[in-house]
Design a protein around this motif. Structure first.
Motif, PDB file in Angstrom:
ATOM      1  N   LEU A  52      39.866  51.954  39.279  1.00  0.00           N
ATOM      2  CA  LEU A  52      40.215  51.081  38.080  1.00  0.00           C
ATOM      3  C   LEU A  52      41.433  50.284  38.402  1.00  0.00           C
ATOM      4  O   LEU A  52      41.447  48.893  37.716  1.00  0.00           O
ATOM      5  CB  LEU A  52      40.626  52.318  37.198  1.00  0.00           C
ATOM      6  N   VAL A  53      42.429  50.696  39.118  1.00  0.00           N
ATOM      7  CA  VAL A  53      43.512  49.697  39.186  1.00  0.00           C
ATOM      8  C   VAL A  53      43.065  48.484  39.958  1.00  0.00           C
ATOM      9  O   VAL A  53      43.638  47.346  39.729  1.00  0.00           O
ATOM     10  CB  VAL A  53      44.946  50.372  39.996  1.00  0.00           C
ATOM     11  N   LEU A  54      42.336  48.494  41.029  1.00  0.00           N
ATOM     12  CA  LEU A  54      41.915  47.418  41.719  1.00  0.00           C
ATOM     13  C   LEU A  54      41.129  46.532  40.845  1.00  0.00           C
ATOM     14  O   LEU A  54      41.202  45.266  40.859  1.00  0.00           O
ATOM     15  CB  LEU A  54      40.888  47.977  42.703  1.00  0.00           C
ATOM     16  N   LEU A  55      40.165  47.062  40.063  1.00  0.00           N
ATOM     17  CA  LEU A  55      39.434  46.141  38.875  1.00  0.00           C
ATOM     18  C   LEU A  55      40.438  45.541  37.888  1.00  0.00           C
ATOM     19  O   LEU A  55      40.098  44.005  37.858  1.00  0.00           O
ATOM     20  CB  LEU A  55      38.452  46.975  38.359  1.00  0.00           C
ATOM     21  N   VAL A  56      41.590  46.015  37.573  1.00  0.00           N
ATOM     22  CA  VAL A  56      42.490  45.425  36.559  1.00  0.00           C
ATOM     23  C   VAL A  56      43.069  44.352  37.380  1.00  0.00           C
ATOM     24  O   VAL A  56      43.291  43.191  36.753  1.00  0.00           O
ATOM     25  CB  VAL A  56      43.350  46.504  35.913  1.00  0.00           C
ATOM     26  N   THR A  57      43.583  44.581  38.331  1.00  0.00           N
ATOM     27  CA  THR A  57      44.398  43.590  38.955  1.00  0.00           C
ATOM     28  C   THR A  57      43.557  42.453  39.643  1.00  0.00           C
ATOM     29  O   THR A  57      44.138  41.346  39.939  1.00  0.00           O
ATOM     30  CB  THR A  57      45.006  44.210  40.354  1.00  0.00           C
ATOM     31  N   LEU A  58      42.248  42.754  40.105  1.00  0.00           N
ATOM     32  CA  LEU A  58      41.372  41.595  40.595  1.00  0.00           C
ATOM     33  C   LEU A  58      41.129  40.809  39.160  1.00  0.00           C
ATOM     34  O   LEU A  58      40.984  39.413  39.304  1.00  0.00           O
ATOM     35  CB  LEU A  58      40.061  42.138  40.991  1.00  0.00           C
ATOM     36  N   VAL A  59      40.999  41.317  38.014  1.00  0.00           N
ATOM     37  CA  VAL A  59      40.719  40.426  36.913  1.00  0.00           C
ATOM     38  C   VAL A  59      42.099  39.492  36.595  1.00  0.00           C
ATOM     39  O   VAL A  59      42.025  38.132  36.435  1.00  0.00           O
ATOM     40  CB  VAL A  59      40.448  41.174  35.765  1.00  0.00           C
ATOM     41  N   ALA A  60      43.304  39.999  36.764  1.00  0.00           N
ATOM     42  CA  ALA A  60      44.397  39.188  36.639  1.00  0.00           C
ATOM     43  C   ALA A  60      44.473  38.423  37.896  1.00  0.00           C
ATOM     44  O   ALA A  60      45.234  36.940  37.357  1.00  0.00           O
ATOM     45  CB  ALA A  60      45.662  40.386  36.693  1.00  0.00           C
ATOM     46  N   THR A  61      44.205  38.439  38.842  1.00  0.00           N
ATOM     47  CA  THR A  61      44.215  37.543  40.157  1.00  0.00           C
ATOM     48  C   THR A  61      43.345  36.320  39.804  1.00  0.00           C
ATOM     49  O   THR A  61      43.721  35.265  39.908  1.00  0.00           O
ATOM     50  CB  THR A  61      44.004  38.270  41.359  1.00  0.00           C
ATOM     51  N   TYR A  62      42.149  36.768  39.354  1.00  0.00           N
ATOM     52  CA  TYR A  62      41.362  35.605  38.887  1.00  0.00           C
ATOM     53  C   TYR A  62      41.833  34.834  37.897  1.00  0.00           C
ATOM     54  O   TYR A  62      41.578  33.474  37.849  1.00  0.00           O
ATOM     55  CB  TYR A  62      39.755  36.490  38.761  1.00  0.00           C
ATOM     56  N   THR A  63      42.362  35.280  36.885  1.00  0.00           N
ATOM     57  CA  THR A  63      43.049  34.538  35.697  1.00  0.00           C
ATOM     58  C   THR A  63      44.025  33.420  36.398  1.00  0.00           C
ATOM     59  O   THR A  63      44.152  32.175  36.024  1.00  0.00           O
ATOM     60  CB  THR A  63      43.601  35.474  34.611  1.00  0.00           C
ATOM     61  N   ALA A 353      45.244  33.537  45.211  1.00  0.00           N
ATOM     62  CA  ALA A 353      44.147  34.582  45.334  1.00  0.00           C
ATOM     63  C   ALA A 353      44.398  35.379  46.274  1.00  0.00           C
ATOM     64  O   ALA A 353      43.940  36.598  46.182  1.00  0.00           O
ATOM     65  CB  ALA A 353      42.870  33.449  45.566  1.00  0.00           C
ATOM     66  N   VAL A 354      44.807  34.815  47.403  1.00  0.00           N
ATOM     67  CA  VAL A 354      45.085  35.785  48.716  1.00  0.00           C
ATOM     68  C   VAL A 354      46.240  36.746  48.434  1.00  0.00           C
ATOM     69  O   VAL A 354      45.839  37.994  48.651  1.00  0.00           O
ATOM     70  CB  VAL A 354      45.381  34.867  50.015  1.00  0.00           C
ATOM     71  N   THR A 355      47.080  36.356  47.842  1.00  0.00           N
ATOM     72  CA  THR A 355      48.167  37.368  47.256  1.00  0.00           C
ATOM     73  C   THR A 355      47.904  38.188  46.090  1.00  0.00           C
ATOM     74  O   THR A 355      48.194  39.563  46.552  1.00  0.00           O
ATOM     75  CB  THR A 355      49.370  36.363  46.748  1.00  0.00           C
ATOM     76  N   GLY A 356      47.084  37.707  45.085  1.00  0.00           N
ATOM     77  CA  GLY A 356      46.515  38.757  44.225  1.00  0.00           C
ATOM     78  C   GLY A 356      45.305  39.748  44.641  1.00  0.00           C
ATOM     79  O   GLY A 356      45.679  40.859  44.624  1.00  0.00           O
ATOM     80  N   VAL A 357      44.768  39.118  45.681  1.00  0.00           N
ATOM     81  CA  VAL A 357      43.776  40.305  46.307  1.00  0.00           C
ATOM     82  C   VAL A 357      44.392  41.215  47.298  1.00  0.00           C
ATOM     83  O   VAL A 357      44.275  42.525  47.100  1.00  0.00           O
ATOM     84  CB  VAL A 357      42.553  39.433  47.008  1.00  0.00           C
ATOM     85  N   SER A 358      45.533  40.772  48.008  1.00  0.00           N
ATOM     86  CA  SER A 358      46.182  41.456  48.782  1.00  0.00           C
ATOM     87  C   SER A 358      46.944  42.431  47.893  1.00  0.00           C
ATOM     88  O   SER A 358      46.975  43.655  48.383  1.00  0.00           O
ATOM     89  CB  SER A 358      47.081  40.796  49.563  1.00  0.00           C
ATOM     90  N   LEU A 359      47.482  42.078  46.940  1.00  0.00           N
ATOM     91  CA  LEU A 359      48.255  43.095  46.052  1.00  0.00           C
ATOM     92  C   LEU A 359      47.501  44.114  45.220  1.00  0.00           C
ATOM     93  O   LEU A 359      48.006  45.178  45.396  1.00  0.00           O
ATOM     94  CB  LEU A 359      49.351  42.314  45.165  1.00  0.00           C
ATOM     95  N   SER A 360      46.341  43.466  44.762  1.00  0.00           N
ATOM     96  CA  SER A 360      45.389  44.407  44.385  1.00  0.00           C
ATOM     97  C   SER A 360      45.118  45.622  45.450  1.00  0.00           C
ATOM     98  O   SER A 360      44.861  46.973  44.841  1.00  0.00           O
ATOM     99  CB  SER A 360      44.131  43.671  43.790  1.00  0.00           C
TER     100      SER A 360
END
Length: 795
Positions: A52-63, A353-360
């Motif tokens: 669930l956390v991964l999904l939410v953070t990936l949506v934020a990263t895409y934005t 994108a890389v930072t967001g995915v990594s942080l997610s």
């Protein structure tokens, strides 16, 4: 050209919570009771929480990635728009400068194409046109050869040292011309020597347009005569007509009759475009077409990167614009080059994108660890806290770097919050406005504007703070601001929006353009003086032409009157009886006398009347005329006379001077009489005047030297400018029919010019009129005569 580089800083506000949590963890270690986290009964719950956390953070990263990508594309679009505007302006400016070169060459010719070749070579060499104007292939003169003079023209040029000279043409044309002068006279330009451009349709169309309009005209696409058989490139030619000096050019027929040739310049398009764009010339792929249609037939220029292989690649950005150099339409098509598109910032979106995915992934893993084992989660949290602290330090360093840049920027920088108060202020702003940063921050920005603009600013800024829309965004705007002492300063303002919460603030770069405004004002005054000089020259040429015509007619008319008078007098001597026939002869003789006076007035305007000049003291002459002047002015008008005690003598015909002065007084009386009560004042002011070099007035007709001035000033109704321009024309009068002949001022004009002086008229509706006569000072020692004789008034 000055280019303003605007660096916009995007503040990143990091919460202080992680730093405080890190300090708390160092100060208070976890207790033994909190080191264990009771796990749910199901072993799948930690994995579900992590997903669930991964999904939410990936949506934020895409934005965040989408926002960064749109920002990079917008910056590329802004850069492309600026480059295209700059390129179109540079092309238009270069063509305008070359048109001014032709205008300077036409001014040097002074209405003739018969100029020595060495003088033309020296003019080209002194201007250094080959070094200062890229693309200017040559500067030449195309002369018109009158019908039947072709052989004589060729023979004359051959005698000048060109034995093989012959006029070359591509086919029969309505007229014959030849390139008689061209510089530099060598190399490819020798092929153009003697070429008849009027025989070629494309060139002839431009030459006819220049001849009929009097303006510079650009030809269509041609291959220059200078080009060899190989490696030909498209070219164009710009023409400027040369009219015969002294001839009228007000209408198309007059211009066609006055044309003697053209001054022209050929351009090779590749050479013309060389250097445009400067260091950023590779950012655009450019095509220029002649006219609106686009194709190989109209193609004038194509940059090296716009080749067939380059055009096969679809450009990310395209733009098209039309300009009118020399009255001809050019369509300029510009595409973004690979070099410009390579400047698109793809690193930041990729980094986001890389930072967001990594942080997610990392955060999901942390959640899984927290759900499975608290100790491992605490260790990871400490590592993340350290990483966030380093990130915060990087942001602080970036802020400091941006601050140094803004503090040393050449333009004043200030930022406003949503209420219009100043929040940022750099050193250049202190130098421009006079307030220090401590005094300016927190001050209402409306205080920087003049009083009459403050209410409008407050209303407009309130709307902008709410919606973020303003007409001043992006493009520079010119306005006036006030410094701390209330001094108005013209500036150029560049505004950008700054999101603050649910509203907007603003950032602004302010540039002092006082020197530019002063230069523009000086140029405007120079153009105004030039236009006034042109108008004065046209009026002088008009009066000169009318004077020549009037003098010839009056002279012939006077000869006819002498014949009539002699025959009538012979008839009167033959018949001494008192009968009706004798009365008719006397009436004829009286009419002849009036006609003779009219012819004398016309000859006076034409400066062909017989004068008997003597040395005259004008002050003494006015004293002798005092009673005559008072009777002419009337009882209701006050006549005043002023004269310096050391008034210079002048050499003029006293009788004609009395006549002129009396006419001016009568004109002044009639001008006052058009008022409500007929009361007024006429002032006759005498004086000494010295005219220096270049001070001869608008027309420049008054030679430098010493003059005696006679100024007749009235308090009448005055004249509008259109009437004042025609005041010296013969038979022009504003009086009712039967009240004047319209020759008074014409006679005065002719008398002053024939006496070696000039006459000037200054008038303004509602304030009166002043007519000033300039008579040359007499320096020879001789007896001064006041002059006397009968003066005949004319209105």
């Amino acid at each position: 050209m000055r280019i303003l580089l605007v660096f916009r800083a995007i503040p990143i506000n990091l919460p202080h919570g992680p730093r405080r949590a890190y300090k708390n963890m160092q100060q208070s270690p976890p207790s033994a009771s909190s080191s264990r986290i009771p796990l749910p009964g199901s072993g799948q719950l930690p994995l579900l929480l992590a997903m669930l956390v991964l999904l939410v953070t990936l949506v934020a990263t895409y934005t965040a990635w989408s926002s960064a990508r749109r920002t990079a594309q917008a910056q590329l679009q802004e850069t492309f728009d600026y480059r295209t505007r700059d390129m179109v302006y540079s092309i238009s400016r270069r063509m305008a400068v070359y048109e001014q070169v032709l205008r300077g060459a036409r001014g040097y010719l002074r209405g003739t194409v018969e100029i020595d070749r060495r003088d033309w070579e020296e003019y080209y060499r002194v201007l250094r046109l080959d070094q200062s104007f890229p693309g200017l292939e040559a500067l030449g003169i195309a002369s018109i050869i009158p019908p039947g003079r072709l052989a004589a023209h060729e023979a004359a040029v051959r005698r000048e040292g060109f034995p093989d000279y012959a006029v070359q043409w591509t086919g029969p044309g309505p007229a014959t011309s030849a390139i008689t002068h061209i510089e530099p006279f060598g190399g490819r330009n020798l092929r153009a020597f003697g070429f008849d451009m009027f025989s070629e349709p494309v060139r002839r169309a431009a030459m006819e347009r220049a001849r009929d309009t009097g303006q510079a005209a650009l030809s269509g696409k041609v291959v220059l005569v200078q080009e060899g058989a190989a490696a030909q490139q498209p070219g164009v030619l710009m023409y400027l007509p040369v009219y015969r000096a002294g001839q009228l050019t007000g209408t198309v027929d007059q211009r066609r009759a006055a044309i003697v040739g053209w001054v022209y310049a050929p351009f090779r398009m590749s050479d013309l475009m060389q250097g445009l764009g400067g260091a950023h010339s590779t950012d655009l792929d450019i095509e220029i077409h002649d006219g609106e249609a686009q194709g190989d037939a109209t193609l004038l220029y194509r940059s090296g990167d716009a080749s067939a292989a380059g055009r096969a690649r679809p450009a990310r950005l395209t733009a098209s614009s039309q300009i009118l150099p020399g009255g001809r339409t050019w369509t300029v098509t510009m595409r973004s080059s690979p070099a410009l598109e390579a400047s698109l910032d793809t690193t930041r979106p990729l980094l986001v994108a890389v930072t967001g995915v990594s942080l997610s992934i990392l955060l999901s893993f942390v959640v899984w660890l927290l759900a499975s084992e608290r100790r491992r989660a605490l260790q990871l949290a400490q590592a993340m806290t350290l990483e966030l602290r380093q990130s915060h330090d990087q942001v602080a360093s970036e802020r400091q770097r941006i601050g140094v840049i803004l503090e040393n920027a050449p333009d004043a920088f200030l930022a406003l919050d949503r209420q219009g108060r100043i929040t940022d202020w750099n050193a250049q702003a202190t130098r421009l406005f006079g307030w220090s940063a401590h005094e300016a921050i927190g001050r209402d920005a409306a205080q920087l504007l003049p009083e009459q603009r403050r209410a409008h600013f407050c209303t407009g800024f309130a709307a902008f703070a709410a919606g973020g829309r303003c007409a001043m965004l992006g493009a520079p705007t010119e306005l006036e601001v006030l410094d701390r002492h209330g001094r108005a300063i013209p500036v150029e303002l560049t505004v950008a929006g700054l999101p603050i919460g649910d509203g907007f603030g603003a950032t602004a770069f302010v540039r002092d353009i006082t020197q530019r405004k002063e230069a523009e004002a000086r140029e405007q005054r120079r153009q105004q003086r030039l236009d006034e000089a042109r108008q004065a020259l046209l009026r002088s040429q008009k009066l000169e032409a009318v004077g020549k015509l009037t003098g010839g007619v009056a002279h012939d008319f006077n000869n006819i009157l002498h014949i009539i008078s002699a025959n009538v007098q012979l008839m009167l001597r033959a018949d001494n009886t008192d009968n009706p026939k004798r009365k008719r002869l006397l009436s004829i003789l009286d009419a002849v006398e009036r006609g003779s006076k009219l012819a004398g007035q016309l000859l006076a305007f034409a400066r062909r009347q017989p004068l008997h000049p003597t040395v005259v003291n004008v002050a003494e002459l006015l004293e002798r005329m005092d009673s005559l002047v008072l009777r002419a002015a009337g009882d209701s008008i006050t006549v005043e006379r002023t004269a310096p005690p050391d008034l210079w003598p002048t050499l003029v015909d006293p009788n004609q001077l009395e006549n002129v002065l009396l006419n001016l007084v009568i004109n002044a009386r009639d001008a006052i009489g058009k008022g409500t009560d007929g009361n007024g004042r006429i002032t006759l002011a005498l004086g000494n005047a010295t005219v220096g070099e270049g001070e001869g007035g608008e027309g420049g007709d008054l030679a430098p030297g010493d003059y005696v001035t006679v100024a007749v000033t009235d308090t009448g109704h005055g004249m509008p400018p259109d009437v004042a321009e025609r005041a010296f024309e013969p038979f022009f009068t504003t009086k009712p029919e039967g009240k004047g002949t319209g020759l008074g001022l014409s006679m005065a004009h002719g008398f002053a010019r024939q006496s070696g002086g000039d006459i000037r008229l200054e008038s303004e509706p509602g304030t009166g009129t002043t007519v000033t006569i300039y008579l040359p000072r007499h320096l020879a020692t001789a007896q001064v005569t006041a002059g006397h004789g009968a003066a005949t008034p004319h209105s």
